[in-house]
Write a protein that holds these residues in place. Structure first.
Motif, short mmCIF file in Angstrom:
data_model
loop_
_atom_site.label_atom_id
_atom_site.label_comp_id
_atom_site.label_asym_id
_atom_site.label_seq_id
_atom_site.Cartn_x
_atom_site.Cartn_y
_atom_site.Cartn_z
N ASN A 141 -51.92 -16.84 -43.62
CA ASN A 141 -50.67 -16.10 -43.48
C ASN A 141 -50.95 -14.76 -42.77
O ASN A 141 -50.87 -13.68 -43.38
CB ASN A 141 -50.05 -15.84 -44.85
CG ASN A 141 -49.58 -17.11 -45.52
OD1 ASN A 141 -48.45 -17.56 -45.32
ND2 ASN A 141 -50.46 -17.71 -46.32
N PRO A 142 -51.27 -14.81 -41.48
CA PRO A 142 -51.70 -13.61 -40.78
C PRO A 142 -50.62 -12.53 -40.69
O PRO A 142 -50.95 -11.35 -40.49
CB PRO A 142 -52.08 -14.13 -39.38
CG PRO A 142 -51.33 -15.42 -39.24
CD PRO A 142 -51.28 -16.01 -40.61
N GLY A 143 -49.37 -12.92 -40.86
CA GLY A 143 -48.31 -11.92 -40.81
C GLY A 143 -47.96 -11.33 -42.15
O GLY A 143 -47.07 -10.47 -42.24
N ALA A 144 -48.65 -11.76 -43.20
CA ALA A 144 -48.31 -11.30 -44.55
C ALA A 144 -48.98 -9.97 -44.87
O ALA A 144 -50.17 -9.78 -44.63
CB ALA A 144 -48.72 -12.35 -45.58
N GLU A 145 -48.22 -9.06 -45.42
CA GLU A 145 -48.75 -7.78 -45.87
C GLU A 145 -49.21 -7.91 -47.32
O GLU A 145 -48.49 -8.46 -48.16
CB GLU A 145 -47.67 -6.70 -45.76
CG GLU A 145 -48.16 -5.30 -46.13
CD GLU A 145 -47.09 -4.24 -45.95
OE1 GLU A 145 -47.41 -3.06 -46.10
OE2 GLU A 145 -45.93 -4.61 -45.65
N LEU A 146 -50.41 -7.44 -47.61
CA LEU A 146 -50.93 -7.44 -48.97
C LEU A 146 -50.60 -6.09 -49.61
O LEU A 146 -51.08 -5.04 -49.16
CB LEU A 146 -52.44 -7.68 -48.97
CG LEU A 146 -53.15 -7.63 -50.32
CD1 LEU A 146 -52.61 -8.69 -51.27
CD2 LEU A 146 -54.66 -7.77 -50.14
N GLY A 158 -46.34 -19.14 -44.18
CA GLY A 158 -45.06 -18.53 -43.91
C GLY A 158 -44.70 -17.38 -44.84
O GLY A 158 -43.53 -17.01 -44.95
N LEU A 159 -45.70 -16.78 -45.47
CA LEU A 159 -45.44 -15.67 -46.38
C LEU A 159 -45.24 -14.37 -45.59
O LEU A 159 -45.95 -14.10 -44.61
CB LEU A 159 -46.60 -15.49 -47.36
CG LEU A 159 -46.88 -16.65 -48.30
CD1 LEU A 159 -48.15 -16.37 -49.10
CD2 LEU A 159 -45.69 -16.87 -49.25
N ASP A 160 -44.30 -13.56 -46.06
CA ASP A 160 -44.12 -12.22 -45.50
C ASP A 160 -44.96 -11.18 -46.23
O ASP A 160 -45.32 -10.14 -45.65
CB ASP A 160 -42.65 -11.81 -45.56
CG ASP A 160 -41.79 -12.67 -44.66
OD1 ASP A 160 -41.95 -12.59 -43.43
OD2 ASP A 160 -40.95 -13.44 -45.19
N ALA A 161 -45.24 -11.44 -47.51
CA ALA A 161 -46.04 -10.48 -48.27
C ALA A 161 -46.65 -11.16 -49.48
O ALA A 161 -46.10 -12.13 -50.02
CB ALA A 161 -45.19 -9.29 -48.72
N VAL A 162 -47.79 -10.63 -49.90
CA VAL A 162 -48.42 -10.98 -51.17
C VAL A 162 -48.43 -9.69 -51.99
O VAL A 162 -48.98 -8.67 -51.57
CB VAL A 162 -49.85 -11.50 -50.98
CG1 VAL A 162 -50.50 -11.81 -52.32
CG2 VAL A 162 -49.85 -12.73 -50.08
N LEU A 163 -47.80 -9.74 -53.16
CA LEU A 163 -47.66 -8.55 -53.99
C LEU A 163 -48.48 -8.73 -55.27
O LEU A 163 -48.29 -9.70 -56.00
CB LEU A 163 -46.20 -8.29 -54.33
CG LEU A 163 -45.28 -8.05 -53.13
CD1 LEU A 163 -44.51 -9.31 -52.78
CD2 LEU A 163 -44.32 -6.91 -53.41
#
Length: 210
Positions: free
Chosen positions: A62-67, A36-41
């Motif tokens: 987390n296919p929807g997460a932006e790296l 459920g992540l939106d992003a990995v920073l």
């Protein structure tokens, strides 16, 4: 905002509109099964902030997460064919429903003989600052500072001075995995914090509300 410290520099921040993961590195545990992540920073390329071997599985969950990474980290990720977005200091962007400003520029000095690398600090919604490995003081005071505790580039007096310079209402110590007894440093933060700043230790894996 709810924070979960997963050890060292790795923190999950749930802002209510976005679920963000910072710096899933080799000294941290528990991020591998997050969903459920939106992003990995990623603040910078050091292994205690970025475990390249575990990153693909995390992103698959987390296919929807932006790296989101700094320019130096991008070079590593291209070698591993990992999709990513490069952000640089001065940029602002939105991920999920959270606004993020990139602050800082360079990693703190480890030794004059060691070249400095790039380092992104991330200021989320103007309220939460993850500085990475740097002493970046933002133009506006965040509600919460994720405060580096110990590192080869850091001594406790510098951490206290940084805490005083930012002077947030709440400081949550991070970047502690190199210490056998981090409570010694935490006690100094509590005793020497500026007036109006609470220092609140977040036990690994336990949610803390800010």
């Amino acid at each position: 905002m709810e924070l979960v410290h997963l050890g060292h520099a790795c923190v999950v921040a749930d802002t209510g509109s976005a679920r963000l993961l910072f710096d899933p590195g080799a000294f941290s545990q528990g991020y591998e099964t997050l969903e459920g992540l939106d992003a990995v920073l990623i603040t910078h390329q050091h292994v205690d902030h970025l475990d390249v071997e575990k990153l693909p599985a995390l992103l698959e969950r987390n296919p929807g997460a932006e790296l989101i990474v700094d320019p130096g980290t991008a070079e590593q990720l291209r070698e591993h064919d990992i999709a990513h977005t490069v952000r640089e200091p001065g940029e602002t962007f939105t991920v999920g429903g959270a606004g993020v400003e990139v602050v800082g520029h360079d990693h703190a000095v480890i030794h004059p003989d060691i070249p400095r690398i790039r380092n992104n600090g991330y200021l989320v919604d103007g309220t939460l600052l993850h500085p990475g490995d740097a002493f970046t003081v933002p133009e506006r005071t965040p509600d919460v500072l994720l405060l580096p505790t110990a590192a080869p580039w850091l001594k406790v007096s510098e951490a206290v001075d940084y805490l005083r310079a930012v002077a947030p209402p709440l400081a949550v110590p991070i970047h502690e995995a190199v210490l056998a007894n981090p409570e010694l440093h935490y006690g100094m933060f509590r005793n020497l914090a500026p007036q109006g700043t609470e220092v609140r230790v977040a036990p690994r894996g336990m949610a803390v509300a800010s």
